[in-house]
Design an enzyme around this catalytic site. Structure first.
Site, PDB file in Angstrom:
ATOM      1  N   LEU A  40       0.327   5.895   1.607  1.00  0.00           N
ATOM      2  CA  LEU A  40      -0.324   7.107   1.147  1.00  0.00           C
ATOM      3  C   LEU A  40      -0.021   7.003  -0.449  1.00  0.00           C
ATOM      4  O   LEU A  40       1.162   7.040  -0.652  1.00  0.00           O
ATOM      5  CB  LEU A  40      -0.089   8.307   1.897  1.00  0.00           C
ATOM      6  CG  LEU A  40      -0.108   8.263   3.287  1.00  0.00           C
ATOM      7  CD1 LEU A  40       0.103   9.791   3.904  1.00  0.00           C
ATOM      8  CD2 LEU A  40      -1.735   8.378   3.502  1.00  0.00           C
ATOM      9  N   LEU A  41      -0.930   6.951  -1.185  1.00  0.00           N
ATOM     10  CA  LEU A  41      -0.834   7.154  -2.674  1.00  0.00           C
ATOM     11  C   LEU A  41      -1.513   8.451  -3.216  1.00  0.00           C
ATOM     12  O   LEU A  41      -2.414   8.769  -2.922  1.00  0.00           O
ATOM     13  CB  LEU A  41      -1.590   6.020  -3.175  1.00  0.00           C
ATOM     14  CG  LEU A  41      -1.092   4.706  -2.744  1.00  0.00           C
ATOM     15  CD1 LEU A  41      -1.897   3.504  -3.136  1.00  0.00           C
ATOM     16  CD2 LEU A  41       0.238   4.335  -3.332  1.00  0.00           C
ATOM     17  N   ASP A  42      -0.743   8.971  -3.995  1.00  0.00           N
ATOM     18  CA  ASP A  42      -1.279  10.240  -4.545  1.00  0.00           C
ATOM     19  C   ASP A  42      -1.940  10.012  -5.800  1.00  0.00           C
ATOM     20  O   ASP A  42      -2.925  10.737  -6.251  1.00  0.00           O
ATOM     21  CB  ASP A  42      -0.189  11.278  -4.787  1.00  0.00           C
ATOM     22  CG  ASP A  42       0.628  10.845  -6.083  1.00  0.00           C
ATOM     23  OD1 ASP A  42       1.165   9.822  -6.184  1.00  0.00           O
ATOM     24  OD2 ASP A  42       1.443  11.585  -6.930  1.00  0.00           O
ATOM     25  N   LYS A  43      -1.657   8.992  -6.546  1.00  0.00           N
ATOM     26  CA  LYS A  43      -2.606   8.402  -7.845  1.00  0.00           C
ATOM     27  C   LYS A  43      -2.552   6.870  -7.560  1.00  0.00           C
ATOM     28  O   LYS A  43      -1.782   6.180  -7.525  1.00  0.00           O
ATOM     29  CB  LYS A  43      -1.805   9.019  -8.988  1.00  0.00           C
ATOM     30  CG  LYS A  43      -0.676   8.645  -9.075  1.00  0.00           C
ATOM     31  CD  LYS A  43       0.128   9.004 -10.335  1.00  0.00           C
ATOM     32  CE  LYS A  43       1.427   8.671 -10.438  1.00  0.00           C
ATOM     33  NZ  LYS A  43       1.909   9.122 -11.803  1.00  0.00           N
ATOM     34  N   THR A  44      -3.690   6.611  -7.726  1.00  0.00           N
ATOM     35  CA  THR A  44      -4.155   5.215  -7.577  1.00  0.00           C
ATOM     36  C   THR A  44      -3.654   4.244  -8.648  1.00  0.00           C
ATOM     37  O   THR A  44      -3.361   3.081  -8.859  1.00  0.00           O
ATOM     38  CB  THR A  44      -5.585   4.643  -7.267  1.00  0.00           C
ATOM     39  OG1 THR A  44      -6.545   5.488  -8.425  1.00  0.00           O
ATOM     40  CG2 THR A  44      -5.955   5.264  -5.905  1.00  0.00           C
TER      41      THR A  44
END
Lengths: 439, 600
Positions: free
Chosen positions: A301-305
């Protein structure tokens, strides 16, 4: 760091050979119980062999004994050598890093005038001036000025960030680069304690912890060693019963054959090599534990790509479903993505350009459009800029004589088509921007 | 080897496999406390037990509580069996007026039956009264088997459950296993066996006059009953004409059913299932053989059902079945080839191989099949004498036990044994792909590996340790031997292997009814049972507490042929490598010596 260092470098081999003898210290060996057993066996046999030679009346088969003893010592030394080689490359890389640090110069401010010194000479509370294009020489706090700083070397974030005196954006890290303007930095870490120094230590393997799996595997190896020790120790009574008592040389060499020496010898080398390989790909694992945790990841899960994509994700291909024109698809995708936040709109650049150019595939000018967004520093880009996006879309639609309403309906329909399809095509198209997977 | 023999073996394996599913499902339901066919009769009995024992079957235990309850129960059982034997001379049902066995023999027997080993240092019909057999031994045949099954169920629950520290209620599992599984099946089988001619009575022994009298030499005794010796200290022999035969009687059928079903193996008569009154017909032989492996095979199905991965159950079954078939084939081939030292004019193909120590009524195929099954399943009953097998034929039962009794194994015991091996297999396989290994969603970590290694370690420690001491002690270790050399070593090794593996079969040829062997084999049985159960329960408790990790592409699947192959190799590596040095000095050496013309 970029250039991979060959393991056949003479320096590394030389150092590894020396290290493999240094590692014979029993206290070091004790960390690896399997090889420790081999070492003890080898030492024991050496004593025994010498005793057989010098003691009168002791009948020994010297060539056989010598051979066995030498093999055992060789086994131990080879294990040490493998470990030293694995460490060696890390060390060589650390040296490169260290060198780059000494080559960094700092403009030390003494009595208000800058004086060029080596970065390693900086001490706590020194104040340095950093101007556009300079590397920040050490960890510190901005005390004057505002500058945009490229921290990609440390954080991976490609967009420059603003660092300014006061507030929570005043900390800077050594090794990052000032892109514009200037700042004065008060150094807050002594040499050897900076972020870069810790990275070096890590690469060197100095702060290597054993990973949970390594610990578990070690238990397994120790257990097997004890089992086989038992098998060999009890073999002598059986041999005596069978009128064929064996010499210590035979028993100890049998033991070494049975216990898991190969994996025991290479275990630490494997761990180090794993981290080393990551370093070659410019990935810094903070510990072997982290490497192992990465192996156990099921879902990311990434909060910012931006962190992993350098902020310029692009679609490389459009695969329309049957019955859909490629232009249509490009338009739909473009419209869809333009509703997302501006930073993400960067990604739609290709679609926009290819949408107009009607060409699926690579595009030479894909980077042109979003520059205005991409170069925006983070602070000027708050999350709630939907109005900007909306106005951007309105501009775009107006320029093409399409009403916003029509666009929205197009978008809805496009979503329907995609939802209806369960194939690969939809997923490949949508995965770059979609928040929730459709399938 | 004959086609007939091979077909019989195949039928046997097929029937076993077919029965695995229904019994496996039934066992799952019983241990889950669900209603079954027999609930309407046995339900009230079960509840009565709980009421008398003041047990709440719903109240579950942690692994420690479970272990303590099990240990307490076993301790009380052991003491009871010991007391019954020592007091049998004034207890009822002793028509032969048998005296109490010695302390060490009683200790050995008590431990033996409490640990589901059923090693017999005594001869049944000449030592124990009917009461000792029924109240002491037969009861233990039931409950020690039920204890093993309960433990296996607890382990499987540890795998199937997550984020809990409870493994079930020991008392409930014990009662359910005995009442719903062992008791009805034994009853059914006992009736079937009686129909085949197995005795079931309380009569005193019969005497029959021999039509064909013969003469033997016995020690001459003086009027006080002391043995007369000559000047050289040798016993003086005298001729004695044997014209009568004592025919032993007793409640045999009821005990035989459970001794086979519960992988106990302690025969009612001394020669176990080679005795015509214990095993009279081919059908009774087939039934008894079937019972040896019935519950252990069904357990693989129960495993699959309880962990909700039937494929995994079959994979475990496959690995075990493979090892079993290899064992049967090896023993069958070795025995059929016969003895190379037979005179050249004996056509071994006509004779059918090495028939020494085998019951001709039962034949070659049924003898080797029984020997392999009984050693694989920690049963220990015999219908032929393993001591008389060819060295390689004898190696098979010994190896079966040395592998840790995991080729189906004892009821329950084999299941938890193989589960520990699976933990190790999954761990090693998982590390090969560079992930933290998972077993059915449970991560295998350092603690589990530590306990699994403890489990693995105790086994050779007991077997090799006791055997090594025995062979170095000419006074008390070697005097019991009937044979010297490699065969003698096999006999001692087999005794401790059988004890530690809780198998109970004997290689014979070793007089184990001595102070030293009764005590040490007793100890090895205790070690092999309880010291192995504790780390096993610890793993179960630890697994139960873990979270479930979802299976991904990187998860090592445990329902494939690859898994079975790996499991077999781990079992072989752990077992075979440890014992190969000693085996090479016993049966393997003996094999080559036999072909070189040397016997013992």
């Amino acid at each position: 760091m970029k250039k991979a260092i060959s393991i056949w470098d003479a320096n590394i081999i030389g150092r590894a050979v020396a290290d493999s003898f240094k590692k014979l210290n029993p206290l070091t060996m004790l960390k690896n119980p399997v090889m420790f057993v081999v070492e003890v066996g080898a030492a024991f046999l050496t004593v025994r062999m010498v005793m057989n030679l010098v003691m009168p009346g002791a009948a020994g088969n010297f060539p056989f004994e010598l051979q066995i003893t030498l093999w055992l010592w060789f086994t131990v030394l080879f294990a040490n050598f493998a470990e030293a080689m694995a460490e060696g490359r890390g060390k060589a890389q650390a040296d490169t890093l260290r060198r780059s640090r000494t080559e960094t110069h700092a403009k030390l401010l003494r009595n208000g005038s800058p004086e060029v010194v080596s970065a390693t000479e900086l001490r706590l509370d020194d104040v340095v001036l950093v101007e556009a294009g300079d590397f920040i020489p050490g960890d510190g706090e901005v005390i004057e000025g505002v500058a945009s700083v490229d921290e990609s070397a440390i954080t991976g974030e490609s967009a420059p960030v603003i660092r300014e005196a006061g507030g929570d954006r005043s900390a800077v890290t050594g090794g990052t680069r000032v892109l514009s303007d200037w700042i004065k930095v008060r150094i807050t870490a002594n040499p050897g304690e900076t972020f870069i120094d810790r990275m070096i230590a890590l690469v060197e393997g100095a702060a290597r912890q054993r990973t949970p799996n390594e610990i578990a595997l070690n238990i397994l190896l120790v257990g097997l060693t004890i089992v086989f020790l038992l098998a060999v120790v009890t073999l002598q009574p059986f041999a005596i019963y069978s009128n064929a008592p064996q010499t210590l040389f035979v028993l100890i060499s049998l033991l070494v054959c049975l216990i898991p020496t190969t994996i025991g010898a290479l275990l630490s080398a494997i761990g180090i090599a794993g981290m080393d390989r990551l370093v070659q790909h410019n990935v810094l694992a903070m510990s072997g534990r982290a490497v192992e945790a990465a192996g156990d990841v099921n879902t990311l899960l990434l909060d910012k790509t931006g962190t992993i994509t350098l902020g310029n994700r692009q679609a490389t291909e459009f695969i329309p479903l049957t019955g859909i024109d490629e232009h249509h698809l490009a338009d739909a995708a473009q419209l869809s993505s333009s509703r997302t936040r501006p930073r993400k709109a960067a990604r739609s650049s290709f679609w926009r350009s290819s949408g107009t150019a009607c060409e699926a595939g690579r595009s030479t000018n894909s980077r042109r459009m979003p520059r205005s967004y991409r170069s925006l520093p983070k602070r000027e880009c708050p999350a709630s800029t939907s109005t900007d996006a909306r106005s951007g879309r309105e501009r775009w639609t107006r320029s093409r004589n399409i009403s916003v309403k029509a666009v929205l309906s197009l978008r809805r329909n496009c979503g329907k088509w995609l939802r209806r399809s369960r194939g690969q095509a939809a997923r490949r198209l949508w995965s770059p921007t979609i928040k929730r997977p459709l399938a | 080897m004959t086609t007939n023999g091979i077909i019989q073996i195949l039928i046997y394996l097929a029937v076993l496999t077919v029965l695995a599913k229904p019994l496996g499902i039934y066992m799952t339901r019983v241990y889950a406390g669900e209603r079954t066919l027999l609930s309407f009769i046995l339900g009230p009995v079960e509840r009565l037990f709980y009421k008398v024992g003041r047990v709440d079957p719903e109240k579950e235990m942690t692994w420690r509580q479970y272990g303590v309850a099990m240990l307490m129960f076993s301790l009380v059982s052991g003491i009871a069996v010991y007391a019954i034997q020592r007091l049998q001379f004034f207890l009822p049902l002793n028509p032969q007026q048998l005296a109490a066995p010695s302390e060490h023999s009683s200790f050995n027997t008590a431990v033996s039956f409490m640990t589901n080993t059923n090693w017999q240092g005594y001869g049944g019909e000449t030592t124990l009264s009917y009461l000792s057999q029924m109240l002491g031994l037969t009861v233990q045949n039931f409950v020690s088997a039920a204890v093993g099954m309960a433990l296996a169920i607890a382990f499987i629950r540890g795998i199937a459950r997550f984020q809990t520290d409870k493994l079930g209620n020991f008392w409930a599992d014990l009662v359910r296993g005995t009442l719903y599984i062992l008791l009805p099946l034994s009853f059914l089988i006992a009736v079937l066996l009686v129909s085949q001619g197995v005795v079931q009575n309380f009569k005193a022994y019969d005497t029959a006059n021999l039509t064909d009298t013969f003469v033997v030499q016995v020690d001459k005794k003086d009027d006080d009953g002391n043995v007369v010796t000559d000047e050289a200290g040798e016993n003086v022999k005298e001729d004695k004409t044997i014209d009568t035969q004592t025919i032993a009687q007793g409640p045999a059928a009821s005990q035989i059913a459970i001794k086979q079903l519960g992988t106990n193996g302690g025969g009612f008569f001394n020669v176990n299932s080679a005795h015509p009154l214990e095993n009279p017909t081919p059908l009774s032989n087939f039934l008894e053989m079937l019972l040896i492996l019935l519950i252990p095979v069904a357990f693989t199905y129960t495993l699959g059902r309880m962990v909700r991965s039937q494929g995994h159950g079959w994979a475990v079954y496959g690995a075990m079945m493979f090892l079993l078939v290899v064992g049967i084939a090896t023993a069958y081939i070795a025995e059929s080839r016969g003895n190379p030292l037979y005179p050249a004019n004996v056509d071994q193909a006509v004779v059918g191989g090495n028939y020494e120590g085998k019951e001709v009524r039962l034949g070659m195929a049924n003898s080797v099949l029984w020997a392999t099954a009984t050693s694989a399943a920690s049963n220990g009953s015999v219908n032929s004498m393993h001591d008389s097998y060819t060295p390689i034929g004898g190696l098979v039962p010994m190896t079966n036990i040395l592998l840790g009794e995991v080729i189906f194994g004892g009821v329950g015991a084999g299941m938890y044994g193989i589960l520990v091996m699976i933990v190790l297999t999954v761990f090693i396989a998982g590390l090969m792909v560079g992930r933290t290994p998972e077993y059915l969603g449970k991560k295998i970590e350092a603690y589990d590996v530590k306990m699994a290694m403890l489990y693995v370690l105790i086994f050779p420690l007991s077997i090799l340790g006791f055997t090594a001491v025995s062979v170095l002690a000419p006074d008390f270790g070697l005097t019991s031997l009937n044979n010297q050399g490699a065969h003698g070593l096999s006999e001692i090794l087999y005794a401790f292997t059988s004890g530690t593996g809780n198998n109970g079969s004997a290689f014979a040829g070793l007089n184990a009814n001595t102070y030293w062997y009764n005590t040490t084999i007793g100890l090895s049985m205790l070690i092999g049972r309880f010291l192995m159960i504790i780390p096993m329960l610890a793993i179960a408790g630890n697994l139960a507490q873990k979270k479930v990790v979802p299976a991904t592409l990187g998860t090592f699947p445990v329902n494939t042929v690859l898994f079975s192959v790996l499991l077999v190799s781990i079992v072989l590596i752990v077992g075979a490598l440890t014992f190969f040095p000693v085996l090479s000095l016993s049966p393997i050496l003996e094999h080559f010596q036999m072909y070189a013309g040397q016997t013992f």
